[in-house]
Design an enzyme around this catalytic site. Structure first.
Site, PDB file in Angstrom:
ATOM      1  N   SER A  79     -33.191 -25.140 -14.518  1.00 60.85           N
ATOM      2  CA  SER A  79     -34.449 -25.842 -13.516  1.00 60.85           C
ATOM      3  C   SER A  79     -35.514 -25.080 -13.407  1.00 60.85           C
ATOM      4  CB  SER A  79     -33.495 -26.698 -12.449  1.00 60.85           C
ATOM      5  OG  SER A  79     -33.050 -25.591 -11.622  1.00 60.85           O
ATOM      6  N   HIS A 104     -30.537 -32.097 -14.403  1.00 56.34           N
ATOM      7  CA  HIS A 104     -31.953 -32.106 -14.621  1.00 56.34           C
ATOM      8  C   HIS A 104     -32.430 -32.692 -15.992  1.00 56.34           C
ATOM      9  CE1 HIS A 104     -33.960 -30.017 -11.174  1.00 56.34           C
ATOM     10  NE2 HIS A 104     -32.809 -29.459 -11.068  1.00 56.34           N
ATOM     11  N   LYS A 162     -31.499 -37.119  -8.391  1.00 56.57           N
ATOM     12  CA  LYS A 162     -32.689 -36.901  -9.012  1.00 56.57           C
ATOM     13  C   LYS A 162     -33.023 -38.065  -9.601  1.00 56.57           C
ATOM     14  CE  LYS A 162     -31.935 -31.776  -9.282  1.00 56.57           C
ATOM     15  NZ  LYS A 162     -30.995 -31.673  -8.279  1.00 56.57           N
TER      16      LYS A 162
END
Length: 394
Positions: free
Chosen positions: A183, A211, A242
């Site tokens: 990330s 991610h 996310k």
């Protein structure tokens, strides 16, 4: 007793401030979105959230959460095995398994907890875990909780990974652990090569895809889908916080027997309250939206390509890649902080990342694209970087 400790803590905090590493928290006064209010001032464009698909304030996601409050209540006040399992929890686990192409899934209150409860449950002193050096802190902490022998290989270095596999040849089980996307850099792990080495050396593979899940790969199922190794990854962890709605919650997905054992012995699962019903229902709606709208994935790809191309053309040091995380390298921590403040004055909300989040001397502005940004807004960010650079040179 605390008097002497207080003085030491104050000195440590002062050292952090003087080094330009102090992390102040800006107060957001609006819902999370492509643009946000900060501290009572005018709205600014947000280019640092993990809101990859713009679902954090999507009206259908919000409506699903509101409806769940009426139907399922506010909280469970229990862990799963006592009286904390509702039908929507089972529905979300099944839906995630279908989306990811796995045998079974178990929900956690966060992916940090998922990684924290994985390794200790699966591995004993006679086993070995082989971890990429840039893995997320939750993987590192989870590995520390286990009694397994620990090996670390250089980031995405397959020769070094094989060296570790050979060194660990006497272990009962060997588990390779890696982020799907690192990330801080936006780099993807070469899962096809990792899985090939795992097959060669009879090892298991674990991927934290926080991610990537929701927007990477043809259908958004993540890096295993992108690299064509969904059937070769044994354990997949990820977050609902996310791209999948942006609230909270995490999961472990993979081989059915692994998931079943986690339900019996994983401490963060056994001793933490169930995921809130509103978050669970909203996550189901987020999966609906991802599965039926390729437009979101395409818009994210377009915004990412535009920002990376144009920033590089203007002489900014953007780490190469194709991920929506596009780090603009600054180097000095204090300068990165000044750049972030200058950008805020230009109407762009970003944060300077410095030690200990990234190594000394590698401070950066970690920009993150979202499908919620318009093309004009991406251009606005590009021009703001140019103006901020000129301001700092003056």
């Amino acid at each position: 007793m605390f008097g002497s400790m207080r003085e030491d803590l104050r000195n440590s905090l002062q050292e952090i401030r003087e080094a330009g590493l102090y992390k102040a928290e800006r107060v957001i006064t609006t819902p999370q979105n492509a643009s946000v209010g900060v501290g009572g001032g005018p709205k600014v464009l947000n280019f640092c959230a993990n809101n990859y698909l713009g679902l954090a304030d999507h009206p259908e996601v919000v409506a699903a959460a509101k409806a769940a409050l009426d139907e399922w209540g506010f909280g469970m006040a229990s862990v799963r095995f006592i009286c904390g399992t509702q039908q929507i929890h089972k529905d979300l686990e099944s839906r995630l398994s279908a989306f990811l192409g796995t045998e079974d899934t178990i929900l956690y209150s966060s992916c940090f907890d998922a990684n924290g409860g994985l390794f200790e449950t699966l591995l004993g002193a006679e086993d070995a875990v082989i971890s990429d050096e840039l893995n997320h802190a939750s993987i590192i902490d989870g590995i520390r909780l286990s009694k397994a022998k620990r090996f670390r290989y250089k980031n995405r270095d397959m020769a070094d990974l094989e060296r570790c596999l050979v060194e660990a040849k006497d272990a009962r089980y060997r588990l390779i652990a890696t982020d799907g996307v690192f990330s801080m850099d936006g780099y993807l792990a070469p899962l096809d090569e990792i899985c090939a080495l795992a097959e060669k050396h009879n090892a298991l593979v674990m991927v934290d895809d926080s991610h990537a899940v929701g927007f990477t790969g043809p259908t958004g199922a993540g890096t295993p889908e992108l690299f064509g190794v969904q059937d070769k990854v044994d354990v997949l962890t990820g977050t609902l916080g996310k791209a999948l709605g942006g609230a909270s919650g995490g999961y472990v997905s993979g081989r059915a027997e692994i998931v079943e054992l986690l339900r019996q012995r994983s401490r963060p699962y056994l001793f933490s309250n169930s995921l809130a019903p509103a978050v669970t229902a909203a996550s189901l709606k987020a999966l609906d939206l991802i599965s039926t709208s390729g437009d979101l994935l395409e818009k994210l790809r377009q915004n990412t390509e535009l920002f990376r191309r144009e920033m590089t053309a203007r002489g900014f040091d953007v780490l190469p890649g194709e991920h929506p995380i596009a780090p603009v390298m600054i180097g000095d921590a204090a300068e990165a902080g000044r750049m972030a403040e200058a950008l805020l004055e230009q109407g762009i909300y970003v944060i300077g990342f410095s030690y200990p989040v990234v190594p000394h001397g590698k401070a950066r502005i970690r920009t993150q694209m979202s499908a919620a940004h318009s093309t004009d807004e991406v251009w606005q960010a590009i021009h703001a970087f140019e103006k901020a650079r000129e301001t700092l040179k003056a």
